[in-house]
Design a protein around this motif. Sequence first.
Motif, mmCIF file in Angstrom:
data_model
loop_
_atom_site.group_PDB
_atom_site.id
_atom_site.type_symbol
_atom_site.label_atom_id
_atom_site.label_comp_id
_atom_site.label_asym_id
_atom_site.label_seq_id
_atom_site.Cartn_x
_atom_site.Cartn_y
_atom_site.Cartn_z
ATOM 1 N N HIS A 17 20.921 41.311 29.018
ATOM 2 C CA HIS A 17 20.097 42.483 28.711
ATOM 3 C C HIS A 17 20.828 43.795 29.026
ATOM 4 O O HIS A 17 20.928 44.676 28.193
ATOM 5 C CB HIS A 17 18.808 42.481 29.553
ATOM 6 N N ALA A 18 21.293 43.902 30.270
ATOM 7 C CA ALA A 18 21.871 45.164 30.753
ATOM 8 C C ALA A 18 22.721 44.898 31.989
ATOM 9 O O ALA A 18 22.420 45.355 33.083
ATOM 10 C CB ALA A 18 20.761 46.160 31.089
ATOM 11 N N PRO A 19 23.805 44.158 31.853
ATOM 12 C CA PRO A 19 24.600 43.801 33.026
ATOM 13 C C PRO A 19 25.296 44.997 33.664
ATOM 14 O O PRO A 19 25.597 45.989 32.999
ATOM 15 C CB PRO A 19 25.611 42.803 32.469
ATOM 16 N N ILE A 20 25.557 44.862 34.961
ATOM 17 C CA ILE A 20 26.318 45.855 35.717
ATOM 18 C C ILE A 20 27.774 45.400 35.765
ATOM 19 O O ILE A 20 28.062 44.242 36.084
ATOM 20 C CB ILE A 20 25.743 46.013 37.135
ATOM 21 N N LEU A 21 28.682 46.300 35.456
ATOM 22 C CA LEU A 21 30.095 45.988 35.379
ATOM 23 C C LEU A 21 30.775 46.460 36.670
ATOM 24 O O LEU A 21 30.817 47.660 36.951
ATOM 25 C CB LEU A 21 30.723 46.662 34.162
ATOM 26 N N PHE A 22 31.272 45.517 37.456
ATOM 27 C CA PHE A 22 31.900 45.823 38.746
ATOM 28 C C PHE A 22 32.616 44.576 39.236
ATOM 29 O O PHE A 22 32.065 43.481 39.111
ATOM 30 C CB PHE A 22 30.847 46.261 39.776
ATOM 31 N N PRO A 23 33.789 44.671 39.806
ATOM 32 C CA PRO A 23 34.573 45.863 40.147
ATOM 33 C C PRO A 23 35.583 46.262 39.081
ATOM 34 O O PRO A 23 36.457 47.097 39.335
ATOM 35 C CB PRO A 23 35.299 45.416 41.420
ATOM 36 N N THR A 24 35.489 45.665 37.898
ATOM 37 C CA THR A 24 36.322 46.109 36.783
ATOM 38 C C THR A 24 35.448 46.289 35.551
ATOM 39 O O THR A 24 34.368 45.709 35.440
ATOM 40 C CB THR A 24 37.443 45.097 36.473
ATOM 41 N N VAL A 25 35.934 47.103 34.632
ATOM 42 C CA VAL A 25 35.298 47.329 33.341
ATOM 43 C C VAL A 25 36.277 46.887 32.261
ATOM 44 O O VAL A 25 37.450 47.269 32.289
ATOM 45 C CB VAL A 25 34.923 48.808 33.155
ATOM 46 N N GLY A 26 35.802 46.084 31.324
ATOM 47 C CA GLY A 26 36.678 45.622 30.260
ATOM 48 C C GLY A 26 37.526 44.444 30.696
ATOM 49 O O GLY A 26 37.307 43.828 31.741
ATOM 50 N N ARG A 27 38.521 44.148 29.892
ATOM 51 C CA ARG A 27 39.349 42.965 30.098
ATOM 52 C C ARG A 27 40.659 43.326 30.795
ATOM 53 O O ARG A 27 41.291 44.340 30.484
ATOM 54 C CB ARG A 27 39.652 42.323 28.738
ATOM 55 N N LEU A 28 41.058 42.498 31.740
ATOM 56 C CA LEU A 28 42.368 42.595 32.371
ATOM 57 C C LEU A 28 43.365 41.768 31.571
ATOM 58 O O LEU A 28 43.017 40.696 31.059
ATOM 59 C CB LEU A 28 42.312 42.053 33.795
ATOM 60 N N VAL A 29 44.605 42.222 31.478
ATOM 61 C CA VAL A 29 45.639 41.420 30.826
ATOM 62 C C VAL A 29 45.756 40.079 31.554
ATOM 63 O O VAL A 29 45.954 40.040 32.775
ATOM 64 C CB VAL A 29 46.985 42.164 30.828
ATOM 65 N N ASP A 30 45.588 39.001 30.808
ATOM 66 C CA ASP A 30 45.627 37.645 31.369
ATOM 67 C C ASP A 30 44.612 37.454 32.495
ATOM 68 O O ASP A 30 44.798 36.583 33.368
ATOM 69 C CB ASP A 30 47.037 37.305 31.881
ATOM 70 N N ASP A 31 43.539 38.269 32.483
ATOM 71 C CA ASP A 31 42.507 38.203 33.534
ATOM 72 C C ASP A 31 43.118 38.339 34.926
ATOM 73 O O ASP A 31 42.619 37.759 35.905
ATOM 74 C CB ASP A 31 41.707 36.899 33.439
ATOM 75 N N THR A 32 44.169 39.155 35.027
ATOM 76 C CA THR A 32 44.950 39.232 36.261
ATOM 77 C C THR A 32 45.215 40.681 36.656
ATOM 78 O O THR A 32 45.455 41.535 35.803
ATOM 79 C CB THR A 32 46.301 38.504 36.083
ATOM 80 N N TYR A 33 45.152 40.937 37.952
ATOM 81 C CA TYR A 33 45.600 42.217 38.501
ATOM 82 C C TYR A 33 46.279 41.928 39.837
ATOM 83 O O TYR A 33 46.193 40.812 40.371
ATOM 84 C CB TYR A 33 44.431 43.200 38.674
ATOM 85 N N TYR A 34 46.938 42.945 40.377
ATOM 86 C CA TYR A 34 47.686 42.765 41.618
ATOM 87 C C TYR A 34 47.200 43.749 42.673
ATOM 88 O O TYR A 34 46.805 44.883 42.375
ATOM 89 C CB TYR A 34 49.179 42.980 41.382
ATOM 90 N N VAL A 35 47.222 43.295 43.917
ATOM 91 C CA VAL A 35 47.008 44.161 45.073
ATOM 92 C C VAL A 35 48.192 43.956 46.003
ATOM 93 O O VAL A 35 48.371 42.855 46.557
ATOM 94 C CB VAL A 35 45.683 43.842 45.796
ATOM 95 N N ASP A 36 49.036 44.984 46.108
ATOM 96 C CA ASP A 36 50.260 44.912 46.914
ATOM 97 C C ASP A 36 51.088 43.685 46.548
ATOM 98 O O ASP A 36 51.622 42.967 47.409
ATOM 99 C CB ASP A 36 49.917 44.895 48.401
ATOM 100 N N GLY A 37 51.181 43.438 45.248
ATOM 101 C CA GLY A 37 52.021 42.370 44.745
ATOM 102 C C GLY A 37 51.376 41.000 44.690
ATOM 103 O O GLY A 37 51.942 40.075 44.094
ATOM 104 N N GLU A 38 50.193 40.838 45.260
ATOM 105 C CA GLU A 38 49.503 39.554 45.230
ATOM 106 C C GLU A 38 48.572 39.497 44.015
ATOM 107 O O GLU A 38 47.811 40.442 43.763
ATOM 108 C CB GLU A 38 48.700 39.345 46.509
ATOM 109 N N ALA A 39 48.631 38.405 43.275
ATOM 110 C CA ALA A 39 47.840 38.272 42.052
ATOM 111 C C ALA A 39 46.417 37.835 42.364
ATOM 112 O O ALA A 39 46.186 36.952 43.192
ATOM 113 C CB ALA A 39 48.492 37.265 41.113
ATOM 114 N N PHE A 40 45.462 38.477 41.669
ATOM 115 C CA PHE A 40 44.051 38.086 41.716
ATOM 116 C C PHE A 40 43.559 37.984 40.278
ATOM 117 O O PHE A 40 44.128 38.587 39.366
ATOM 118 C CB PHE A 40 43.223 39.109 42.497
ATOM 119 N N HIS A 41 42.470 37.240 40.099
ATOM 120 C CA HIS A 41 42.007 36.941 38.751
ATOM 121 C C HIS A 41 40.510 37.247 38.620
ATOM 122 O O HIS A 41 39.705 36.809 39.438
ATOM 123 C CB HIS A 41 42.280 35.476 38.409
#
Length: 290
Positions: free
Chosen positions: A44-68
Amino acid sequence: MIKLENESLLVELTEQGAELTRIYHKKTGLDYLWDAEKAFWGRHAPILFPTVGRLVDDTYYVDGEAFHLTQHGFARDKTFTAVELVGNQAILELEADDKSKLIYPFSFRLRVTYTLLEDQVQVEYQVENTDKERIYFSIGAHPAFNVPLTEGTKFEDYYLDFGQKEKLDTLLLEGPYRSGKLKPLADEKTETLALDYSLFENDALIFEGLNGNEIAIRSKKHPHFVKVSFPHFPFVGIWTPGDGAPFLCIEPWFGIADSIGESVELRDKAGIEHLDPEAIFTSEYSIQLG
């Protein structure tokens, strides 16, 4: 199910995702919010957090460590706690836990407040940094509204009203990611945009830096409308999933999908927000019905 009510509106929401599930106007007799029929889109009306949209390969890094993370983050699938309920207001809260830290390694408190004021639903987001370090995040809204709104009308009988003349250049997507290109939807600044499913052949329309920061769905065939006002939100998405889908989303965002390329450090992601320890980020938008 949580119910809020005043003289004009009856609103329902759920602790699952702190999601609005119904907006009914007593005077017009109309339901404005999409009913989440799964054949088209089961939300109906989802809340988008802590990211908005799609991450490349559903992946991001924090100080070099990969999270998905999957598209739009995890808050929409979490159970919030109702911390305050009165007749016309509900406050729901989500805190980081051991499970969330496996995919988002920060401590936070997300508070969502819904308030009915005459014929408006006011929505406030608060993100509090409960970590010892700076945290990074995006947040956004994704409400879907019935279009057509009344019997005897069709999707193409409606138009978007921006409240003032705007330069309607949409950020183009290539698949789920930003291509880096813009596409003008009109030759000159315009206040309105006629709805047609062909607008969404390449997924959502995405506007950055609108001047008025409001969008209404209207029709020349009746006086009823939905208006979403989103002061200070830098991005807004307009989306319907395809030909025949009887709804349209107006999505104010603090954040945006990754661009084509490689996964990045979260702090370097386009549109990302940051908070130092004990700081609180606040934003709000409103839905007016008529």
